[in-house]
Structure formats: C-alpha cells, structure tokens
Design a protein around this motif. Structure first.
Motif, mmCIF file in Angstrom:
data_model
loop_
_atom_site.group_PDB
_atom_site.id
_atom_site.type_symbol
_atom_site.label_atom_id
_atom_site.label_comp_id
_atom_site.label_asym_id
_atom_site.label_seq_id
_atom_site.Cartn_x
_atom_site.Cartn_y
_atom_site.Cartn_z
ATOM 1 N N VAL A 196 -10.728 -6.808 3.631
ATOM 2 C CA VAL A 196 -9.407 -6.448 4.142
ATOM 3 C C VAL A 196 -9.054 -5.032 3.678
ATOM 4 N N ALA A 197 -8.586 -4.208 4.620
ATOM 5 C CA ALA A 197 -8.128 -2.851 4.301
ATOM 6 C C ALA A 197 -7.017 -2.465 5.275
ATOM 7 N N ILE A 198 -6.276 -1.454 4.911
ATOM 8 C CA ILE A 198 -5.255 -0.888 5.798
ATOM 9 C C ILE A 198 -5.872 0.323 6.480
ATOM 10 N N LYS A 199 -5.807 0.363 7.815
ATOM 11 C CA LYS A 199 -6.296 1.506 8.582
ATOM 12 C C LYS A 199 -5.082 2.328 9.017
ATOM 13 N N ALA A 200 -5.087 3.604 8.653
ATOM 14 C CA ALA A 200 -3.964 4.486 8.957
ATOM 15 C C ALA A 200 -4.386 5.570 9.942
ATOM 16 N N PHE A 201 -3.456 5.948 10.785
ATOM 17 C CA PHE A 201 -3.569 7.070 11.715
ATOM 18 C C PHE A 201 -2.952 8.262 10.996
ATOM 19 N N VAL A 202 -3.699 9.364 10.868
ATOM 20 C CA VAL A 202 -3.204 10.533 10.148
ATOM 21 C C VAL A 202 -3.076 11.704 11.119
ATOM 22 N N ASP A 203 -1.855 12.205 11.287
ATOM 23 C CA ASP A 203 -1.571 13.334 12.172
ATOM 24 C C ASP A 203 -1.874 14.628 11.413
ATOM 25 N N LEU A 204 -2.922 15.324 11.808
ATOM 26 C CA LEU A 204 -3.352 16.525 11.099
ATOM 27 C C LEU A 204 -2.554 17.770 11.485
ATOM 28 N N TYR B 19 0.852 -1.185 0.000
ATOM 29 C CA TYR B 19 0.000 0.000 0.000
ATOM 30 C C TYR B 19 0.889 1.235 0.000
ATOM 31 N N THR B 20 0.275 2.386 -0.263
ATOM 32 C CA THR B 20 1.035 3.629 -0.341
ATOM 33 C C THR B 20 0.369 4.701 0.516
ATOM 34 N N PHE B 21 1.153 5.294 1.418
ATOM 35 C CA PHE B 21 0.685 6.444 2.189
ATOM 36 C C PHE B 21 0.909 7.697 1.346
ATOM 37 N N LYS B 22 -0.026 8.655 1.425
ATOM 38 C CA LYS B 22 0.077 9.896 0.651
ATOM 39 C C LYS B 22 1.286 10.725 1.053
ATOM 40 N N ASN B 23 1.625 10.669 2.357
ATOM 41 C CA ASN B 23 2.757 11.447 2.862
ATOM 42 C C ASN B 23 3.162 10.905 4.231
ATOM 43 N N ALA B 24 4.124 11.568 4.876
ATOM 44 C CA ALA B 24 4.665 11.104 6.151
ATOM 45 C C ALA B 24 3.730 11.360 7.334
ATOM 46 N N CYS B 25 2.603 12.033 7.113
ATOM 47 C CA CYS B 25 1.626 12.231 8.188
ATOM 48 C C CYS B 25 0.832 10.947 8.453
ATOM 49 N N TYR B 26 0.930 9.978 7.542
ATOM 50 C CA TYR B 26 0.220 8.705 7.680
ATOM 51 C C TYR B 26 1.095 7.702 8.410
ATOM 52 N N ASN B 27 0.466 6.957 9.324
ATOM 53 C CA ASN B 27 1.147 5.904 10.058
ATOM 54 C C ASN B 27 0.238 4.692 10.118
ATOM 55 N N PHE B 28 0.827 3.509 10.036
ATOM 56 C CA PHE B 28 0.061 2.271 10.100
ATOM 57 C C PHE B 28 -0.621 2.149 11.454
ATOM 58 N N ASP B 29 -1.925 1.850 11.450
ATOM 59 C CA ASP B 29 -2.652 1.584 12.693
ATOM 60 C C ASP B 29 -2.923 0.089 12.820
ATOM 61 N N ASN B 30 -3.634 -0.476 11.839
ATOM 62 C CA ASN B 30 -3.885 -1.914 11.864
ATOM 63 C C ASN B 30 -4.472 -2.382 10.540
ATOM 64 N N VAL B 31 -4.671 -3.682 10.439
ATOM 65 C CA VAL B 31 -5.350 -4.255 9.281
ATOM 66 C C VAL B 31 -6.814 -4.418 9.662
#
Length: 134
Positions: free
Chosen positions: A77-85, A54-66
């Motif tokens: 199945v999806a990737i859930k990301a934590f995004v620091d605003l 998968y690809t994060f748009k930028n470094a503000c995205y961090n892996f949270d879980n599947v």
C-alpha cells in the motif's frame, strides 16, 4: 511583390509567436505513509476501513490514488501523488488523511506492507502490519 513577402513574413512571425507549449509538466510520485490505522482483525466476507496519514512536501502535490498491489496474502500500500512541476508552491508541508475500504476475501491473515519511503541506497522501506481474519 516585396509587400507580399513582408506581409507573409510578419504573418509567420505573429503566428509562431502565438503558439505556446501547452504540454502539461507534471510527474507522479509515491508518498510515504506516516501512519496506517488498521482494524484489530477482519471478518471474512465483510468490509472494513483502513486509515492512512501522509504528508505532502508542498501544495504542488495532489492526491491521485492509493496504490494497492496483491502479493499472495500480502498487500503493498502506498499513496500516489500527482505533482505539478509548473506551479509556484510554498515549501509548507501539508498533512493529509485518506481512508479506503478493504473486503476480507481471504481466510488467511493479511500482511499489509505500508510504504515508508526509501533508504539511503534507494531501496523501498515498508512497515508491515498483520491483520488476522476471523
């Protein structure tokens, strides 16, 4: 008396200016799976590995879980990301890979629905892969 009032007002101003909002500013977002690599088949009762790219748009995205949802014999199945605003991030895409273990607990074939994003109407798009069980 005026000195006490002035001191009280100064104290209040200083105290309230020191308070800052420490509330985290973040959100969670589902990220499209670029590629899912599944085994050719599962063996009932055994564990096997699925690889997700998968690809994060930028470094503000961090892996949270599947995100892994059961729907009868299918699995979403999806990737859930934590995004620091609040973070300052460059707009450089970051390619990632995650592997997770699946135990074949059903004798029927597995239908995996891998999240690919949303269409122009905002509807979820999935890539479907069937993995037979031996």
């Amino acid at each position: 008396m005026m000195k006490k009032i002035a001191l009280l007002l100064i104290t209040i101003v200083v105290f309230t200016s020191c308070l800052k909002d420490d509330t985290p500013n973040y959100t969670f977002e589902y990220v499209a799976i670029d590629e899912a690599i599944t085994p050719a088949s599962f063996t009932f009762g055994e564990k096997d590995t699925i690889f997700l790219k998968y690809t994060f748009k930028n470094a503000c995205y961090n892996f949270d879980n599947v995100y892994y949802e059961y729907q009868d014999t299918a699995r979403v199945v999806a990737i859930k990301a934590f995004v620091d605003l609040d973070a300052t991030c460059t707009d450089v895409a970051i390619e990632k890979e995650h592997k997770f273990i699946v135990t074949a607990t059903q004798r029927q074939d597995y239908l995996f629905k891998f999240f690919k994003g949303k269409d122009s109407d905002g509807e979820n798009i999935f890539e479907e892969i069937v993995v037979p069980v031996n």
